[in-house]
Design an enzyme around this catalytic site. Structure first.
Site, short mmCIF file in Angstrom:
data_model
loop_
_atom_site.label_atom_id
_atom_site.label_comp_id
_atom_site.label_asym_id
_atom_site.label_seq_id
_atom_site.Cartn_x
_atom_site.Cartn_y
_atom_site.Cartn_z
N GLU A 16 0.81 -1.22 0.00
CA GLU A 16 0.00 0.00 0.00
C GLU A 16 0.84 1.28 0.00
O GLU A 16 0.69 2.14 0.89
CB GLU A 16 -0.99 -0.03 1.17
N GLU A 48 -5.08 -8.51 -0.49
CA GLU A 48 -5.86 -8.34 0.75
C GLU A 48 -7.29 -8.01 0.36
O GLU A 48 -7.51 -7.18 -0.53
CB GLU A 48 -5.33 -7.19 1.62
#
Length: 514
Positions: free
Chosen positions: A159, A276
């Protein structure tokens, strides 16, 4: 009216839902209770890969600078890495390698994330970083073999579009990190899989820019990765959060985004991994523990494989310390790691999926019908959910006409496994106990029993090669129905009426009127 299920398959059920699962930081896998919990997950579900943060963080101890004879030197230590990966492979699960976070002694700054302080700044020395990457990947190849490690996707960072995970969310700095890292991986072996950019929801504009960058610089990319969540801002309460949720269909929309955005780029056609996904990314949001959550995710697991190559549930285990040591019995994952694997409804949803066949006979908004090579029919059904909580559905009907073979069979055996607000629900049982902070052994035994799905069975008549299946689903229910044709092997002398030892004449005399 019963919806007719076709006799011939309409397609095959992918196991993209089983390709990967998430875990807490890498070094938690050194714990015996963690490994015991993963062993149970593998026995009943069987994931192929596992992904978590912190492989290169200080807790794993790979990067070890030292002084010798007046000069600074680097030792790469893989003691913990070997223990964890050995344990994974023994359990039949392979790493989905995430390269991060930055060792503190190699970091250019002191910004960290999580309670365990993963450093999220760029390396102060690119050469030492690439040496670290090559040493780590090279060690894995040396220990486990090139053919094996070629099966492990290697993802660069996590991220980077978020300031919490990459200093300043600096896109150019991430591109540079990806470039030097990908080349370092390929220096070990050109056929190793490397990819990224592992972005969080809300940053899809990174994908085409990432594609432009790697194409312009001829940087290797073997897969594209991103994350998917549907939760709103955190509403903090002591030791936890609550969040609003978007409809689960938003997860499927997020799954479909990479291929749409990359269709006309150099990355078109590459595998897409959702490394995820969940409703909430917060481990301390109790929504994960509920029957609502299983019913909410059921259509995503049933349909996600049509859109991506893998989608990894975040996370399998409640041993998950991003926001500190867990303070609640229930905490974020499939089961209660430290309490001998008390399972949750979402765990059972995955276990139900593992029982499905690979031939898809029918899909609906509330059901999936499959058949396996032995002819067993499996129906996964789920009740619709209302994310506003304003109009929950208490009774939901699924009525199907299901083809059952072989020809000539006259009856079928039905086995039904159910979880809902009352059944297969340790959360409800724990709440009814008064939410004890540290359940005593007897309470834990009760919770383990309460966590098991309710199972019922019955015989169904087969008429013209079909059975009529009528299911009434309670609020937030997920149910698995397995149907097999009966081959009657009852011996000719069997007489159910003689179970009490009465001969036929005795029964006749008892049945005569006075």
């Amino acid at each position: 009216m019963h919806i007719p299920v076709p006799e011939r398959p309409t397609g095959r059920l992918t196991d993209a839902w089983r390709a990967c699962v998430g875990t807490g930081r890498f070094d938690l896998a050194l714990r015996r209770d963690y490994q015991d919990s993963l062993a149970l997950v593998q026995r009943e579900i069987g994931f192929r890969h596992i992904r978590g943060h912190g492989l290169l963080s200080d807790g794993v101890g790979v990067y070890r600078p030292y002084q010798h004879q007046g000069s600074r030197r680097i030792r790469h230590n893989f003691s913990y890495v070997d223990q964890v990966v050995d344990a994974y492979l023994e359990l039949g699960i392979r790493p989905f390698v995430e390269l991060g976070f930055m060792p503190a002694a190699l970091a250019s700054g002191d910004q960290t994330v999580f309670w365990w302080q993963g450093n999220v700044t760029p390396p102060r020395s690119e050469s030492e970083w690439t040496d670290l990457v090559k040493a780590t990947v090279g060690h894995l190849v040396d220990r486990y073999g090139l053919a094996e490690v070629r099966r492990w996707p290697i993802e660069v960072w996590n991220e980077p579009n978020l300031e919490q995970f990459w200093q300043g969310a600096d896109e150019k700095a991430y591109h540079r990190l990806y470039e030097v890292t990908a080349h370092a991986v390929k220096e070990v072996d050109a056929d190793l899989q490397v990819g990224g950019p592992a972005i969080s929801p809300g940053a899809d504009e990174w994908l085409p820019r990432f594609a432009d960058f790697v194409a312009a610089r001829d940087v290797p990319v073997d897969f594209v990765s991103k994350h998917a969540y549907t939760s709103g801002p955190a509403q903090h309460v002591p030791f936890g959060v609550h969040q609003t949720l978007a409809p689960a269909s938003r997860l499927l929309e997020q799954f479909g985004t990479p291929r749409e955005l990359l269709r006309d780029t150099a990355l078109a056609g590459l595998p897409v991994h959702i490394t995820e996904f969940n409703s909430s990314y917060r481990p301390d949001n109790p929504i994960h523990d509920t029957a609502f959550h299983a019913a909410y995710l059921a259509p995503v697991l049933a349909g996600g494989g049509e859109l991506v190559d893998s989608f990894s549930y975040w996370t399998f285990s409640d041993m998950f310390e991003e926001v500190g040591i867990p303070t609640s019995l229930f905490h974020g994952g499939f089961g209660l790691l430290t309490h001998r694997q008390i399972k949750k409804p979402t765990y059972h949803l995955y276990a139900f999926l593992a029982r499905l066949g690979d031939q898809v006979l029918a899909r609906g908004t509330d059901h999936l019908v499959t058949r396996d090579s032995a002819g067993r029919i499996a129906v996964l059904g789920w009740a619709p959910v209302d994310v506003t909580g304003a109009a929950p559905v208490d009774r939901h009907r699924v009525a199907l006409s299901v083809p059952v073979g072989p020809p000539g069979a006259t009856s079928a055996f039905l086995l039904r496994s159910t979880v809902n607000e009352e059944l297969g629900n340790a959360w409800t049982a724990w709440s009814e106990m008064g939410r004890p902070r540290s359940p005593r052994p007897g309470q834990l035994d009760a919770l383990r029993e309460a966590a098991e799905p309710a199972r019922t069975h019955r015989s169904l008549p087969i008429v013209a090669g079909r059975v009529d299946l009528d299911l009434t689903l309670a609020r937030h229910e997920v149910t698995l129905v397995e149907i097999t044709a009966v081959v009657d092997e009852t011996p000719p002398w069997w007489d159910e009426d003689r179970l009490l030892g009465l001969a036929p004449a005795d029964r006749t005399s008892r049945e005569e009127p006075e």
